[in-house]
Enzyme design. Structure first.
Site, PDB file in Angstrom:
ATOM      1  N   ARG A  90       5.981   3.468  -7.101  1.00  0.00           N
ATOM      2  CA  ARG A  90       4.988   2.638  -7.987  1.00  0.00           C
ATOM      3  C   ARG A  90       5.977   2.126  -9.374  1.00  0.00           C
ATOM      4  O   ARG A  90       5.363   1.650 -10.001  1.00  0.00           O
ATOM      5  CB  ARG A  90       3.411   3.649  -8.435  1.00  0.00           C
ATOM      6  CG  ARG A  90       2.401   4.065  -7.393  1.00  0.00           C
ATOM      7  CD  ARG A  90       1.653   5.029  -7.869  1.00  0.00           C
ATOM      8  NE  ARG A  90       1.739   4.920  -8.825  1.00  0.00           N
ATOM      9  CZ  ARG A  90       0.497   6.019  -9.687  1.00  0.00           C
ATOM     10  NH1 ARG A  90       0.521   7.651  -9.138  1.00  0.00           N
ATOM     11  NH2 ARG A  90       0.071   6.073 -10.943  1.00  0.00           N
ATOM     12  N   HIS A 120       8.600  13.677   4.144  1.00  0.00           N
ATOM     13  CA  HIS A 120       7.412  13.054   4.691  1.00  0.00           C
ATOM     14  C   HIS A 120       6.512  13.850   3.646  1.00  0.00           C
ATOM     15  O   HIS A 120       6.168  14.893   3.496  1.00  0.00           O
ATOM     16  CB  HIS A 120       7.141  14.324   6.209  1.00  0.00           C
ATOM     17  CG  HIS A 120       8.415  14.219   6.453  1.00  0.00           C
ATOM     18  ND1 HIS A 120       8.308  13.440   7.279  1.00  0.00           N
ATOM     19  CD2 HIS A 120       9.099  15.133   6.534  1.00  0.00           C
ATOM     20  CE1 HIS A 120       9.309  13.133   8.201  1.00  0.00           C
ATOM     21  NE2 HIS A 120       9.883  15.279   8.129  1.00  0.00           N
ATOM     22  N   TYR A 123       4.468  13.735  -2.816  1.00  0.00           N
ATOM     23  CA  TYR A 123       3.789  12.892  -4.050  1.00  0.00           C
ATOM     24  C   TYR A 123       5.155  13.641  -5.058  1.00  0.00           C
ATOM     25  O   TYR A 123       4.752  14.954  -5.380  1.00  0.00           O
ATOM     26  CB  TYR A 123       2.553  13.599  -5.095  1.00  0.00           C
ATOM     27  CG  TYR A 123       2.538  12.796  -5.675  1.00  0.00           C
ATOM     28  CD1 TYR A 123       2.489  10.981  -6.120  1.00  0.00           C
ATOM     29  CD2 TYR A 123       1.969  13.444  -6.782  1.00  0.00           C
ATOM     30  CE1 TYR A 123       2.890  10.468  -6.841  1.00  0.00           C
ATOM     31  CE2 TYR A 123       2.326  12.700  -8.142  1.00  0.00           C
ATOM     32  CZ  TYR A 123       2.108  11.664  -8.427  1.00  0.00           C
ATOM     33  OH  TYR A 123       2.208  11.119  -9.589  1.00  0.00           O
ATOM     34  N   ALA A 137       7.970  18.807   4.118  1.00  0.00           N
ATOM     35  CA  ALA A 137       6.144  17.800   4.668  1.00  0.00           C
ATOM     36  C   ALA A 137       5.002  18.923   3.936  1.00  0.00           C
ATOM     37  O   ALA A 137       5.572  19.410   3.806  1.00  0.00           O
ATOM     38  CB  ALA A 137       6.295  18.052   5.892  1.00  0.00           C
ATOM     39  N   ASN A 143       1.825  16.540 -11.382  1.00  0.00           N
ATOM     40  CA  ASN A 143       1.832  16.477 -12.952  1.00  0.00           C
ATOM     41  C   ASN A 143       1.035  16.143 -13.990  1.00  0.00           C
ATOM     42  O   ASN A 143       1.749  16.213 -15.141  1.00  0.00           O
ATOM     43  CB  ASN A 143       2.369  14.785 -13.093  1.00  0.00           C
ATOM     44  CG  ASN A 143       1.811  14.210 -12.416  1.00  0.00           C
ATOM     45  OD1 ASN A 143       0.899  13.797 -11.695  1.00  0.00           O
ATOM     46  ND2 ASN A 143       1.945  12.662 -12.433  1.00  0.00           N
TER      47      ASN A 143
END
Length: 220
Positions: A90, A120, A123, A137, A143
């Site tokens: 992002r 895998h 985030y 994974a 956050n």
């Protein structure tokens, strides 16, 4: 909380972002400046070694980026790194030498030291991942607190971060088991492992194994 200090968690010789840590006692202090640092660093990278497929995005010529990956500005993808199919960067991400950003992984305001693996469905937001750390994974960094108040690092004392968004700080060689959640402000010391499906918060000392909350043992 000595364990939380930058020098206790990271070998700064394994990241292009070493200058960003200068004068910063705590690693989360780099998060506010990461975006501008990436832009400045990117503009200084040698054109013979990096492509610039779009403004604010620099990709080492030796890196591999899948055609379905999205690289949002600003970001730097280091030499020999691999960004796999459907990865979503992002922006404000620095991916180190030989690091792996796997399928469907999302990065935001994240610093990955050299050799980091997020292979895998991970985030990683507002986080710093040390040299050769690995996220299994499905493991993620959370956050933001549910009540949206500033994140506090909780160990043998409380450290105010002053930020509403702080993910996790993973020391060098940390191993995070599959489908684990690292809650806001989690600090994992060097050479620490986390059992799969764990929910981790607070500070875990280096050379430890996190089995469950309240069940942390020293690595033998």
């Amino acid at each position: 909380m000595q364990i939380c200090r930058t020098e206790e968690l990271f070998d700064l010789s394994h990241t292009l972002a070493a200058p960003l840590f200068e004068g910063k006692e705590w690693p989360w202090q780099v998060l506010d400046e990461l975006k501008d640092f990436i832009v400045k660093l990117g503009e200084s990278l040698p054109a013979g070694e990096y492509d610039q497929p779009q403004p604010g995005v620099w990709v080492a010529k030796s890196a591999k980026v899948a055609p379905t990956a999205l690289l949002g500005a600003p970001c730097i993808i280091g030499p020999e790194a691999e960004v796999r199919h459907c990865a979503f960067i992002r922006g404000s991400a620095l991916v180190g030498v030989g690091a792996v950003v796997g399928n469907s992984v999302e990065l935001k305001n994240a610093l990955l030291f050299d050799g980091v693996q997020t292979p895998h469905y991970n985030y990683v937001g507002d986080s710093v991942l040390g040299y050769k750390s690995h996220m299994g994974a499905g493991s993620i960094t959370s956050n933001v607190k549910s009540d949206k108040t500033p994140v506090v690092i909780k160990g043998d004392e409380l450290l105010e971060t002053g930020r509403k968004k702080v993910g996790a700080m993973l020391g060098d060689y940390v191993e995070v088991g599959c489908n684990s959640v690292l809650n806001p402000g989690t600090i994992l010391g060097r050479h620490t492992s986390v059992y799969p499906t764990s929910s981790v918060r607070g500070v875990v000392p280096q050379d430890s194994i996190f089995k469950a909350p309240g069940d942390v043992v020293k690595r033998v």
